[in-house]
Design a protein around this motif. Structure first.
Motif, PDB file in Angstrom:
ATOM      1  N   ASN A  20       0.780  -1.221   0.000  1.00  0.00           N
ATOM      2  CA  ASN A  20      -0.174  -0.060  -0.021  1.00  0.00           C
ATOM      3  C   ASN A  20       0.795   1.472   0.114  1.00  0.00           C
ATOM      4  N   GLU A  21       2.082   1.079  -0.143  1.00  0.00           N
ATOM      5  CA  GLU A  21       2.882   2.207  -0.161  1.00  0.00           C
ATOM      6  C   GLU A  21       4.156   2.158  -1.113  1.00  0.00           C
ATOM      7  N   PHE A  22       4.757   3.166  -1.603  1.00  0.00           N
ATOM      8  CA  PHE A  22       5.873   3.352  -2.152  1.00  0.00           C
ATOM      9  C   PHE A  22       7.033   3.076  -1.804  1.00  0.00           C
ATOM     10  N   THR A  23       8.048   2.194  -2.271  1.00  0.00           N
ATOM     11  CA  THR A  23       9.346   1.977  -1.605  1.00  0.00           C
ATOM     12  C   THR A  23      10.434   2.544  -2.414  1.00  0.00           C
ATOM     13  N   THR A  24      11.221   3.386  -1.652  1.00  0.00           N
ATOM     14  CA  THR A  24      12.319   3.871  -2.215  1.00  0.00           C
ATOM     15  C   THR A  24      13.498   3.460  -1.467  1.00  0.00           C
ATOM     16  N   PHE A  25      14.644   3.273  -1.932  1.00  0.00           N
ATOM     17  CA  PHE A  25      16.095   3.524  -1.121  1.00  0.00           C
ATOM     18  C   PHE A  25      17.088   4.142  -1.928  1.00  0.00           C
ATOM     19  N   LYS A  26      18.334   4.361  -1.334  1.00  0.00           N
ATOM     20  CA  LYS A  26      19.206   5.078  -1.996  1.00  0.00           C
ATOM     21  C   LYS A  26      20.743   4.296  -2.121  1.00  0.00           C
ATOM     22  N   ILE A  27      21.370   4.380  -3.226  1.00  0.00           N
ATOM     23  CA  ILE A  27      22.471   3.751  -3.571  1.00  0.00           C
ATOM     24  C   ILE A  27      23.412   5.112  -4.023  1.00  0.00           C
ATOM     25  N   GLU A  28      24.478   5.270  -2.954  1.00  0.00           N
ATOM     26  CA  GLU A  28      25.346   6.575  -3.471  1.00  0.00           C
ATOM     27  C   GLU A  28      24.736   7.636  -3.728  1.00  0.00           C
ATOM     28  N   GLY A  29      23.493   8.012  -3.057  1.00  0.00           N
ATOM     29  CA  GLY A  29      22.834   9.266  -3.205  1.00  0.00           C
ATOM     30  C   GLY A  29      21.810   9.180  -4.136  1.00  0.00           C
ATOM     31  N   ARG A  30      21.737   8.185  -5.037  1.00  0.00           N
ATOM     32  CA  ARG A  30      20.850   7.919  -6.027  1.00  0.00           C
ATOM     33  C   ARG A  30      19.671   7.170  -5.547  1.00  0.00           C
ATOM     34  N   GLU A  88       1.345   5.724 -14.133  1.00  0.00           N
ATOM     35  CA  GLU A  88       1.213   6.804 -12.880  1.00  0.00           C
ATOM     36  C   GLU A  88       2.357   6.470 -11.902  1.00  0.00           C
ATOM     37  N   MET A  89       2.415   5.512 -11.476  1.00  0.00           N
ATOM     38  CA  MET A  89       3.287   4.815 -10.408  1.00  0.00           C
ATOM     39  C   MET A  89       4.682   5.290 -10.801  1.00  0.00           C
ATOM     40  N   ALA A  90       5.063   4.831 -11.757  1.00  0.00           N
ATOM     41  CA  ALA A  90       6.407   5.310 -12.252  1.00  0.00           C
ATOM     42  C   ALA A  90       6.757   6.740 -12.378  1.00  0.00           C
ATOM     43  N   ARG A  91       5.549   7.400 -12.831  1.00  0.00           N
ATOM     44  CA  ARG A  91       5.664   8.974 -12.726  1.00  0.00           C
ATOM     45  C   ARG A  91       5.936   9.542 -11.473  1.00  0.00           C
ATOM     46  N   LEU A  92       5.178   8.878 -10.337  1.00  0.00           N
ATOM     47  CA  LEU A  92       5.529   9.256  -9.183  1.00  0.00           C
ATOM     48  C   LEU A  92       6.701   9.150  -8.420  1.00  0.00           C
ATOM     49  N   TYR A  93       7.565   7.836  -8.847  1.00  0.00           N
ATOM     50  CA  TYR A  93       8.721   7.679  -8.439  1.00  0.00           C
ATOM     51  C   TYR A  93       9.599   8.784  -9.000  1.00  0.00           C
ATOM     52  N   ARG A  94       9.364   8.944 -10.170  1.00  0.00           N
ATOM     53  CA  ARG A  94      10.283  10.239 -10.949  1.00  0.00           C
ATOM     54  C   ARG A  94       9.940  11.435 -10.234  1.00  0.00           C
ATOM     55  N   ASP A 124       9.216  11.850  -7.172  1.00  0.00           N
ATOM     56  CA  ASP A 124       9.901  11.798  -6.027  1.00  0.00           C
ATOM     57  C   ASP A 124      11.380  11.743  -6.018  1.00  0.00           C
ATOM     58  N   GLY A 125      11.947  11.793  -7.165  1.00  0.00           N
ATOM     59  CA  GLY A 125      13.451  12.058  -7.658  1.00  0.00           C
ATOM     60  C   GLY A 125      14.108  10.604  -7.810  1.00  0.00           C
ATOM     61  N   CYS A 126      13.456   9.671  -8.209  1.00  0.00           N
ATOM     62  CA  CYS A 126      13.977   8.339  -8.468  1.00  0.00           C
ATOM     63  C   CYS A 126      14.920   8.538  -9.934  1.00  0.00           C
ATOM     64  N   GLU A 127      15.828   7.890  -9.942  1.00  0.00           N
ATOM     65  CA  GLU A 127      16.612   7.779 -11.024  1.00  0.00           C
ATOM     66  C   GLU A 127      16.697   6.399 -11.583  1.00  0.00           C
ATOM     67  N   MET A 128      16.039   5.476 -10.924  1.00  0.00           N
ATOM     68  CA  MET A 128      15.793   4.140 -11.524  1.00  0.00           C
ATOM     69  C   MET A 128      14.627   3.539 -10.728  1.00  0.00           C
ATOM     70  N   ILE A 129      14.038   2.511 -11.444  1.00  0.00           N
ATOM     71  CA  ILE A 129      12.861   1.657 -10.973  1.00  0.00           C
ATOM     72  C   ILE A 129      13.337   0.355 -11.152  1.00  0.00           C
ATOM     73  N   ILE A 130      13.349  -0.623 -10.301  1.00  0.00           N
ATOM     74  CA  ILE A 130      13.522  -2.062 -10.409  1.00  0.00           C
ATOM     75  C   ILE A 130      12.254  -2.639 -10.183  1.00  0.00           C
ATOM     76  N   TYR A 131      11.963  -3.536 -11.093  1.00  0.00           N
ATOM     77  CA  TYR A 131      10.779  -4.348 -11.034  1.00  0.00           C
ATOM     78  C   TYR A 131      11.113  -5.821 -10.919  1.00  0.00           C
ATOM     79  N   PRO A 132      11.111  -6.557 -10.022  1.00  0.00           N
ATOM     80  CA  PRO A 132      11.011  -8.224 -10.155  1.00  0.00           C
ATOM     81  C   PRO A 132       9.899  -8.356 -10.540  1.00  0.00           C
ATOM     82  N   ALA A 133       9.781  -9.336 -11.667  1.00  0.00           N
ATOM     83  CA  ALA A 133       8.811  -9.697 -12.487  1.00  0.00           C
ATOM     84  C   ALA A 133       8.750 -11.041 -13.131  1.00  0.00           C
ATOM     85  N   ALA A 134       7.645 -11.627 -13.409  1.00  0.00           N
ATOM     86  CA  ALA A 134       7.685 -12.678 -14.283  1.00  0.00           C
ATOM     87  C   ALA A 134       6.545 -12.626 -15.380  1.00  0.00           C
ATOM     88  N   PHE A 135       6.640 -11.973 -16.254  1.00  0.00           N
ATOM     89  CA  PHE A 135       5.774 -12.122 -17.616  1.00  0.00           C
ATOM     90  C   PHE A 135       5.687 -13.509 -18.151  1.00  0.00           C
TER      91      PHE A 135
END
Ligand SMILES: *[C@@H]1O[C@H](CO)[C@@H](O)[C@H](O)[C@H]1NC(C)=O
Length: 161
Positions: free
Chosen positions: A23-33, A47-53, A55-66
């Motif tokens: 129910n919430e967005f999750t971010t973390f930082k590596i070397e300030g990014r 929209e979700m990716a947009r909100l991460y952007r 919020d200052g994100c420079e990368m999004i990681i998606y564990p996924a199984a299409f």
């Protein structure tokens, strides 16, 4: 996050007994990014990716199984789209393909840069994917294609609830 809907929709009900949506967005930082996390189906929601952007994100990681229908059609497309829309790196990690498994994953873990260029890609088998991540490319793209400062926020927007 809406992560788990697709698993229910695709008939893997057992997932609903062991997984629940976040129910919430999750971010973390590596070397300030700043890096955002989504899971699988989340990648379909711009929209979700947009909100991460936003919020200052420079990368999004998606564990996924299409699967073997959506993988060939949408896997690369969605990663490159999210990277291009939001001018950030998109990274996916997929299980390798196991034709004997109940759920056959497409595989092809991938790293896409903010130009929407694929800079590393696994095949369908077990494989480790590595790439040098140059975060300067994020600034480069954002400067050269300034969609985030030229967006008509007086007419439309994407907001966090
Ligand atoms: C993959 O998932 C989609 C969406 O749920 C579904 O329509 C399709 O039938 C699935 N394909 C396979 C091979 O399971």
């Amino acid at each position: 996050m809406t992560a788990f809907l697709i698993l229910v929709l695709s008939g893997l009900q057992v997932e609903s007994e062991t997984l629940s949506p976040g129910n919430e967005f999750t971010t973390f930082k590596i070397e300030g990014r700043k890096i955002g996390i989504g899971i699988c189906y989340d990648i379909r929601f711009e929209e979700m990716a947009r909100l991460y952007r936003n919020d200052g994100c420079e990368m999004i990681i998606y564990p996924a199984a299409f699967n073997m229908t959506t993988g060939p059609l949408h896997w690369e497309l969605l990663q490159r789209a999210r990277a291009n829309d939001n001018q950030l790196f998109v990274v996916t990690t997929s299980p390798a393909r196991d034709l004997a498994a109940d759920y056959v994953a497409y595989g092809h873990s991938m790293i896409v840069d903010p130009w929407a260029k694929i800079i590393a890609c696994a095949d369908e088998g077990e494989q480790t994917v590595t790439a040098d991540i140059d975060f300067a490319i994020v600034d480069q793209v954002r400067q050269q294609i300034p969609v985030f400062s030229q967006r008509r926020l007086d007419l439309y927007g994407t907001e966090l609830k």
